[in-house]
Structures are given as structure tokens and as C-alpha cells.
Design a protein around this motif. Structure first.
Motif, PDB file in Angstrom:
ATOM      1  N   GLY A  72       0.808  -1.235   0.000  1.00  0.00           N
ATOM      2  CA  GLY A  72       0.000   0.000   0.000  1.00  0.00           C
ATOM      3  C   GLY A  72       0.827   1.264   0.000  1.00  0.00           C
ATOM      4  N   SER A  73       2.091   1.156  -0.444  1.00  0.00           N
ATOM      5  CA  SER A  73       2.908   2.354  -0.635  1.00  0.00           C
ATOM      6  C   SER A  73       3.099   3.107   0.689  1.00  0.00           C
ATOM      7  CB  SER A  73       2.244   3.232  -1.710  1.00  0.00           C
ATOM      8  OG  SER A  73       3.168   4.029  -2.399  1.00  0.00           O
ATOM      9  N   THR A  75       1.129   5.236   2.115  1.00  0.00           N
ATOM     10  CA  THR A  75      -0.119   5.221   2.886  1.00  0.00           C
ATOM     11  C   THR A  75      -0.195   3.951   3.728  1.00  0.00           C
ATOM     12  OG1 THR A  75      -1.173   6.432   1.081  1.00  0.00           O
ATOM     13  CG2 THR A  75      -2.642   5.382   2.675  1.00  0.00           C
ATOM     14  N   PHE A  99      -1.645  15.720   3.315  1.00  0.00           N
ATOM     15  CA  PHE A  99      -1.468  14.394   3.910  1.00  0.00           C
ATOM     16  C   PHE A  99      -1.565  14.398   5.428  1.00  0.00           C
ATOM     17  CE2 PHE A  99      -0.123  13.832  -0.427  1.00  0.00           C
ATOM     18  CZ  PHE A  99      -0.852  12.702  -0.741  1.00  0.00           C
ATOM     19  N   ASN A 142       8.012  16.431   5.189  1.00  0.00           N
ATOM     20  CA  ASN A 142       7.914  17.356   4.056  1.00  0.00           C
ATOM     21  C   ASN A 142       6.493  17.287   3.512  1.00  0.00           C
ATOM     22  OD1 ASN A 142       9.542  18.921   1.774  1.00  0.00           O
ATOM     23  ND2 ASN A 142       8.169  17.511   0.722  1.00  0.00           N
ATOM     24  N   THR A 144       4.260  17.404   0.829  1.00  0.00           N
ATOM     25  CA  THR A 144       4.425  17.347  -0.633  1.00  0.00           C
ATOM     26  C   THR A 144       3.455  18.273  -1.347  1.00  0.00           C
ATOM     27  OG1 THR A 144       4.749  14.998  -0.178  1.00  0.00           O
ATOM     28  CG2 THR A 144       4.857  15.665  -2.475  1.00  0.00           C
ATOM     29  N   THR A 169       7.848  10.508   3.232  1.00  0.00           N
ATOM     30  CA  THR A 169       7.915   9.961   1.873  1.00  0.00           C
ATOM     31  C   THR A 169       8.562  10.913   0.884  1.00  0.00           C
ATOM     32  OG1 THR A 169       6.723   8.604   0.271  1.00  0.00           O
ATOM     33  CG2 THR A 169       5.603  10.598   1.011  1.00  0.00           C
ATOM     34  N   SER A 188       7.690   5.748   0.402  1.00  0.00           N
ATOM     35  CA  SER A 188       7.286   4.856  -0.693  1.00  0.00           C
ATOM     36  C   SER A 188       8.411   4.737  -1.701  1.00  0.00           C
ATOM     37  CB  SER A 188       6.053   5.439  -1.386  1.00  0.00           C
ATOM     38  OG  SER A 188       5.815   4.739  -2.596  1.00  0.00           O
ATOM     39  N   GLN A 190       7.945   4.997  -4.704  1.00  0.00           N
ATOM     40  CA  GLN A 190       7.613   5.865  -5.844  1.00  0.00           C
ATOM     41  C   GLN A 190       8.028   7.321  -5.649  1.00  0.00           C
ATOM     42  OE1 GLN A 190       4.906   8.294  -6.000  1.00  0.00           O
ATOM     43  NE2 GLN A 190       3.594   7.835  -4.256  1.00  0.00           N
ATOM     44  N   LYS A 191       8.624   7.648  -4.510  1.00  0.00           N
ATOM     45  CA  LYS A 191       8.971   9.055  -4.314  1.00  0.00           C
ATOM     46  C   LYS A 191      10.421   9.359  -4.699  1.00  0.00           C
ATOM     47  CE  LYS A 191       5.593  11.802  -3.113  1.00  0.00           C
ATOM     48  NZ  LYS A 191       4.523  11.033  -3.729  1.00  0.00           N
TER      49      LYS A 191
HETATM   50  C1  LIG Z   1       3.451  13.374   2.357  1.00  0.00           C
HETATM   51  C2  LIG Z   1       2.760  12.263   1.650  1.00  0.00           C
HETATM   52  N1  LIG Z   1       2.185  11.281   2.364  1.00  0.00           N
HETATM   53  C3  LIG Z   1       1.552  10.260   1.765  1.00  0.00           C
HETATM   54  C4  LIG Z   1       1.453  10.177   0.408  1.00  0.00           C
HETATM   55  C5  LIG Z   1       0.717   9.023  -0.210  1.00  0.00           C
HETATM   56  O1  LIG Z   1       1.672   8.238  -0.834  1.00  0.00           O
HETATM   57  P1  LIG Z   1       1.345   6.875  -1.556  1.00  0.00           P
HETATM   58  O2  LIG Z   1       0.412   7.199  -2.681  1.00  0.00           O
HETATM   59  O3  LIG Z   1       2.692   6.428  -2.009  1.00  0.00           O
HETATM   60  O4  LIG Z   1       0.724   5.981  -0.575  1.00  0.00           O
HETATM   61  C6  LIG Z   1       2.031  11.149  -0.380  1.00  0.00           C
HETATM   62  C7  LIG Z   1       1.925  11.077  -1.859  1.00  0.00           C
HETATM   63  O5  LIG Z   1       2.328  11.936  -2.578  1.00  0.00           O
HETATM   64  C8  LIG Z   1       2.699  12.219   0.251  1.00  0.00           C
HETATM   65  O6  LIG Z   1       3.267  13.174  -0.478  1.00  0.00           O
END
Ligand SMILES: Cc1ncc(COP(=O)(O)O)c(C=O)c1O
Length: 383
Positions: A72-73, A75, A99, A142, A144, A169, A188, A190-191
């Protein structure tokens, strides 16, 4: 009439997630041998364990911290901590962008414990002096979606009783993290390293592990968020065992990103590249009178997810819908030209631009991007 630039960024990817793949990335470079093999196969488990070992080597958390993959990345990693660790003491959440607000909602509406939510308007940080060392704390390092980050962890007490759960992340691999002040750090794939989405990592301090060992949450914990087995931290997760079936491709891609990061010079070089990118963008912001940072205080400005607002008087006079339409038009112009993708701010943030400056982006591409932003702004405004 705006003059269309001639030179495009070589890699026009500036999204804040998933972010640009590493320089030189190719799907052909990702090992295929373990695709189609069983998830419990010893070779697959050993490969997953290698990925964790490499994550540790590049990120450099303290030796006594444990690393686990979570489905679930990011999250998934944050929610595994919330569901598995909270409920023992009062909770505070720093909600200064999208977030933090999501985590506050999780705690309040789903775990149904009344957190104290320390809020701030877009571009600001909450009053950090209100952080209480007796309470558990949930916060993004941070933000995002606002381009605001905490400048340091001095507001966290070294001798705190509560746990600190830090959603890092968009900070991990890009900014130094004060590990002594952080009990759970999540991110994650993916970041910052441009990996694939779907899997997150939680880095757990001994105090976080102690909480998992001793605390029984008063609510059910779904299997995908469960870091315990038999009421204790499931230590098998630190050795490449998985909570459920993970994508081998995604892990191989993560290993590819980490091997690139290590070869490039490790964490210090990743941070240096990030800062060089942010500095290249900053030089343009400083000489450009139509943009300004959303983050009010320079000490809190993100070096990864740089969020900008349009301060030209013709735009500030517009209503929010018109401002959003202008940004949408700018985005379409640069995308049609193949010059830049995904430069708009997050859907829940004020209308503006967001440019990812993490280490997988090249500074030369940031420099090549900025004339396109000027062109798109003038073109969109004059249409
Ligand atoms: C600060 C922060 N938290 C959580 C997330 C959610 O990340 P994910 O979609 O990888 O679960 C993001 C996604 O950009 C984020 O920037």
C-alpha cells in the motif's frame, strides 16, 4: 507575444509522484529471472532481503532500527503504524497540508480517538511549541502538497514518552532526517528514488518495536497493515518475509534505483543533487516576478516538492476557478510541446505550480524547464 523556447528538458518529468525514473533507467536493465517465481521461494525471499539491506545502506538509519516493507505504498506504511501503535496515549497530528489532514482524519474518524490536530494555513507550519512529549505525534516531514517542510526536529523532545510517527515519503533520500527524534519513518518506492508505486517501507526505532511488542490495539488491524504476529512485532518481516504477495518486478526496480543511488555516491550525493535542483529553480523564482513560493518562511521551503503560487496582479485578481483554469492551460501548453509533464499543484492545494526537484531529476533539465514556464504563463494569460 511570448517566444517559444527551442530547447526542451531532456527528461521532461517533474511529477511529485511517481517521480522521474533515475537517469539512464531502462526496463531492460531490471532483472527478470525471478518473475513468475513463488513469493516464498528462498531465492525470492533472499532478493527481498537484499533490497532491505541496500535500503539501509543508502538511507543510513541507526543500526538498531528495523526496516520492513508494507503493502500500500507510503499510505500503507503510515496506516500500519497508526493502526498498530496508537491507542495507548493521547495523539497529536500536524496537519499543514493534504497528507497531515488525511492522517488526522484517519485518527479521528476511523480509529475514533480524538487527536489534537495542530493546523496551519497553506504555506505555513503549525505552532511546533505546542507539541507535547507525553503524546504520540503523527506528522509529515515534508508536505508534498504545500512545499513546506519542518526545518529540523528540535521541537521533538529527546526524552519524550510518546512515539513520533513521521511520514517522510518526500523527504527520505533527499534531506537529512534526525533519526534520534523519529520512532517510525515511512516512505514509498515511488517518491525520491523514482521507483514503482505499491510498496512502502517503515523504519522502526527500538521504542516503536517495544510498542508493537507490548500494545494490543483496541480496534481490529487488517492483515495488510499488521506488523505483529502473536501479539509481538513480526521480526520475520525484517528478513525479506512479506505480509502478502508483493510485486517482484517492483522490488527489482527498487533495487535498481538503490544500486544507482549507491553508485552515484550514496545519500550525501542524493541530497546534493536535490539541493542543486532546488537551487536551479530558486534562481529562476528569484528573477521572475510572476511567481513566489507558497511556503512563506524560507527556512521551511521544500527542496523536493517545490510549490509556487502565481503572484502577478492580473492573476491574483482572478477568482479561484479562473486561476485553476490558467494553470490547467499552462500545463496543457507545456505537455503539448513535450517540454514538461505534471507541473500543476496538487488538486487539494491552492492553484499554482509544483515542480519535483528530487535526485532523479537533472539540474540541466530544471534550467531548461524555466523558459517554458515563462512562455506558458505569457501564452496562457494572453489567450
Ligand atoms: C506526504 C505524503 N504522504 C503520503 C502520500 C501518499 O503516498 P502513496 O500514494 O505512495 O501511498 C504522499 C503522496 O504523494 C505524500 O506526499
Amino acid at each position: 507575444m511570448a517566444v517559444k523556447p527551442e530547447v526542451k528538458p531532456a527528461r521532461p518529468w517533474f511529477a511529485s509522484g511517481p517521480t522521474a525514473k533515475r537517469p539512464g533507467w531502462s526496463s531492460q536493465a531490471i532483472p527478470h529471472a525471478l518473475l513468475g517465481r513463488g513469493i516464498r521461494d528462498p531465492e525470492v525471499v533472499a532478493r527481498f532481503a537484499y533490497g532491505l539491506k541496500l535500503t539501509r545502506e543508502v538511507l543510513r538509519p541507526p543500526e538498531d532500527h528495523a526496516l520492513v516493507y508494507v503493502p500500500g505504498s507510503d499510505t500503507g506504511a503510515v496506516e500500519a503504524a497508526l493502526w498498530g501503535m496508537l491507542g495507548q496515549r493521547p495523539v497529536q497530528v500536524l496537519a499543514y497540508e493534504n497528507f497531515g489532514k488525511v492522517w488526522a482524519q484517519d485518527v479521528r474518524d476511523h480509529l475514533k480517538i480524538q487527536p489534537e490536530v495542530l493546523e496551519a494555513p497553506w504555506g505555513g507550519l503549525p505552532d511546533l511549541s505546542r507539541v507535547d512529549p507525553r503524546k504520540d505525534l503523527v506528522f509529515p516531514w515534508n508536505g508534498t502538497t504545500s512545499g513546506v517542510r519542518i526545518p529540523n526536529a528540535d521541537f521533538i523532545a529527546a526524552d519524550r514518552e510518546g512515539l513520533t510517527i513521521c511520514d517522510a515519503t518526500s523527504a527520505a533520500f533527499a534531506m537529512p532526517l534526525d533519526w534520534a527524534k523519529l520512532d517510525v519513518v515511512t516512505f514509498s518506492f515511488q517518491k525520491a528514488l523514482g521507483g514503482e508505486a505499491g510498496i512502502g517501507v517503515a523504519v522502526l526505532s527500538p521504542r516503536a518495536i517495544e510498542r508493537l511488542d507490548a500494545h494490543e490495539p483496541p480496534w481490529p488491524v487488517p492483515k495488510v497493515l499488521r506488523l505483529t504476529e502473536g501479539g509481538r512485532f513480526n521480526r520475520a518481516l525484517t528478513t525479506g518475509s512479506m505480509i502478502n504477495t508483493f510485486s517482484v518486478w517492483t522490488i527489482e526496480d527498487w533495487i535498481d534505483a538503490l544500486e544507482w543511488a549507491r553508485g552515484a555516491g550514496g545519500l550525501d550525493e542524493l541530497i546534493r543533487r536535490t539541493e542543486a535542483n532546488a537551487a536551479a529553480l530558486d534562481a529562476w523564482v528569484r528573477r521572475t516576478d510572476w511567481v513566489e513560493y507558497l511556503a512563506a518562511d524560507p527556512a521551511t521551503r521544500s527542496t523536493t516538492s517545490v510549490c509556487l503560487k502565481i503572484v502577478d496582479a492580473r492573476v491574483t485578481a482572478m477568482d479561484d476557478d479562473a486561476r485553476r483554469a490558467l494553470v490547467t492551460r499552462m500545463k496543457a501548453l507545456v505537455e503539448e510541446a513535450g517540454a514538461a509533464f505534471d507541473i500543476e499543484s496538487h488538486r487539494n492545494a491552492p492553484a499554482g505550480l509544483r515542480i519535483w526537484c528530487g535526485c532523479t531529476v537533472d539540474a540541466a533539465d530544471i534550467e531548461a524547464l524555466t523558459p517554458w514556464l515563462d512562455w506558458a504563463f505569457e501564452t496562457a494569460l494572453s489567450e
